[in-house]
Design a protein around this motif. Sequence first.
Motif, mmCIF file in Angstrom:
data_model
loop_
_atom_site.group_PDB
_atom_site.id
_atom_site.type_symbol
_atom_site.label_atom_id
_atom_site.label_comp_id
_atom_site.label_asym_id
_atom_site.label_seq_id
_atom_site.Cartn_x
_atom_site.Cartn_y
_atom_site.Cartn_z
ATOM 1 N N VAL A 109 -3.320 -3.805 12.604
ATOM 2 C CA VAL A 109 -3.095 -2.559 13.224
ATOM 3 C C VAL A 109 -1.401 -2.164 13.118
ATOM 4 O O VAL A 109 -1.019 -1.182 12.388
ATOM 5 C CB VAL A 109 -3.231 -2.303 14.899
ATOM 6 N N PRO A 110 -0.390 -3.035 13.406
ATOM 7 C CA PRO A 110 0.863 -2.798 13.026
ATOM 8 C C PRO A 110 1.300 -3.018 11.512
ATOM 9 O O PRO A 110 2.158 -2.167 11.098
ATOM 10 C CB PRO A 110 1.606 -3.949 13.876
ATOM 11 N N ALA A 111 0.204 -3.816 11.042
ATOM 12 C CA ALA A 111 0.712 -3.773 9.420
ATOM 13 C C ALA A 111 0.176 -2.684 8.806
ATOM 14 O O ALA A 111 0.966 -2.072 7.752
ATOM 15 C CB ALA A 111 -0.312 -5.022 9.121
ATOM 16 N N GLU A 112 -0.752 -2.068 9.209
ATOM 17 C CA GLU A 112 -1.163 -0.723 8.440
ATOM 18 C C GLU A 112 -0.183 0.400 8.951
ATOM 19 O O GLU A 112 0.034 1.360 8.413
ATOM 20 C CB GLU A 112 -2.672 -0.424 8.966
ATOM 21 N N LEU A 113 0.251 0.477 10.114
ATOM 22 C CA LEU A 113 1.070 1.098 10.520
ATOM 23 C C LEU A 113 2.576 1.265 9.635
ATOM 24 O O LEU A 113 2.984 2.111 9.653
ATOM 25 C CB LEU A 113 1.348 1.329 12.101
ATOM 26 N N CYS A 114 2.873 0.003 9.640
ATOM 27 C CA CYS A 114 3.995 -0.352 8.794
ATOM 28 C C CYS A 114 3.652 0.312 7.341
ATOM 29 O O CYS A 114 4.823 1.084 6.759
ATOM 30 C CB CYS A 114 4.597 -1.803 8.892
ATOM 31 N N ALA A 115 2.788 -0.070 6.849
ATOM 32 C CA ALA A 115 2.486 0.284 5.471
ATOM 33 C C ALA A 115 2.385 1.797 5.271
ATOM 34 O O ALA A 115 2.645 2.301 4.188
ATOM 35 C CB ALA A 115 1.245 -0.455 4.913
ATOM 36 N N GLY A 116 1.862 2.257 6.308
ATOM 37 C CA GLY A 116 1.628 3.960 6.338
ATOM 38 C C GLY A 116 3.070 4.665 6.566
ATOM 39 O O GLY A 116 3.015 5.961 6.452
ATOM 40 N N GLY A 117 3.978 4.073 6.825
ATOM 41 C CA GLY A 117 5.328 4.720 7.165
ATOM 42 C C GLY A 117 5.669 4.933 8.413
ATOM 43 O O GLY A 117 5.553 5.857 9.251
ATOM 44 N N ALA A 118 6.038 3.776 9.093
ATOM 45 C CA ALA A 118 6.312 3.804 10.443
ATOM 46 C C ALA A 118 7.418 4.597 10.934
ATOM 47 O O ALA A 118 7.263 5.191 12.074
ATOM 48 C CB ALA A 118 6.949 2.260 11.040
ATOM 49 N N ALA A 119 8.297 5.084 10.155
ATOM 50 C CA ALA A 119 9.430 6.017 10.809
ATOM 51 C C ALA A 119 8.872 7.389 10.780
ATOM 52 O O ALA A 119 9.004 8.088 11.825
ATOM 53 C CB ALA A 119 10.485 6.073 9.718
#
Length: 211
Positions: free
Chosen positions: A107-117
Amino acid sequence: LRTALVHALPALWADPFGNYAAQALFDTAAGAQAASRVLTGHVAALSFDAYGCRVVQRALQCTGVDTAAALAGELRGRVCACARDACGNHVLQRVAECVPLHRAAFVPAELCAGGAAMLARDRCACRVLQRLLEHGTSALLAPLLRALVAALPALLAHPYGCFVAQSVAAHGAPEHCTAVLAAARGRVVALTRHPRAWCVLEAAVAHAPSA
């Protein structure tokens, strides 16, 4: 009656009224076990449904960790879309609350890869990031926290990003709280008088490491 409801579950879970009976199945251990078997394979689709997402949330809350982790795993590859969705974000919030982060690290890995900002400034996805920060650990969320810290100047006064920045200050490690204060340097007075940013600085001051 329980057996009949379990067999009828596919006809109930996305129904405006039937979803309540579907949710009730998870209130007992036997019902939850049987209903979870039927639910398996349908989590991703139901997470985007206004009524089905409620059934998925109840399943995550009422089943054991192993079953909840398996159900959450069906969202792999769809996390960012789910986070931005008006229904799906609630499912991911329950994942953050009910599944240990090491069992749902995707979950956090995909959110990070998808552009957390960018996601931190989304009206739905910001809630998912908040729950992760509340229930995760700084070590397991390290890449996500790095991305959010880098974006802090743009988050402090943002209508949705401010809530994520507040969670970084309140639930991150001491260095993350210090980073929030550093991002406000040079505009502290303006930010403390800002209708959204003030709560971020309040959290940062309250959780700042002792000098």
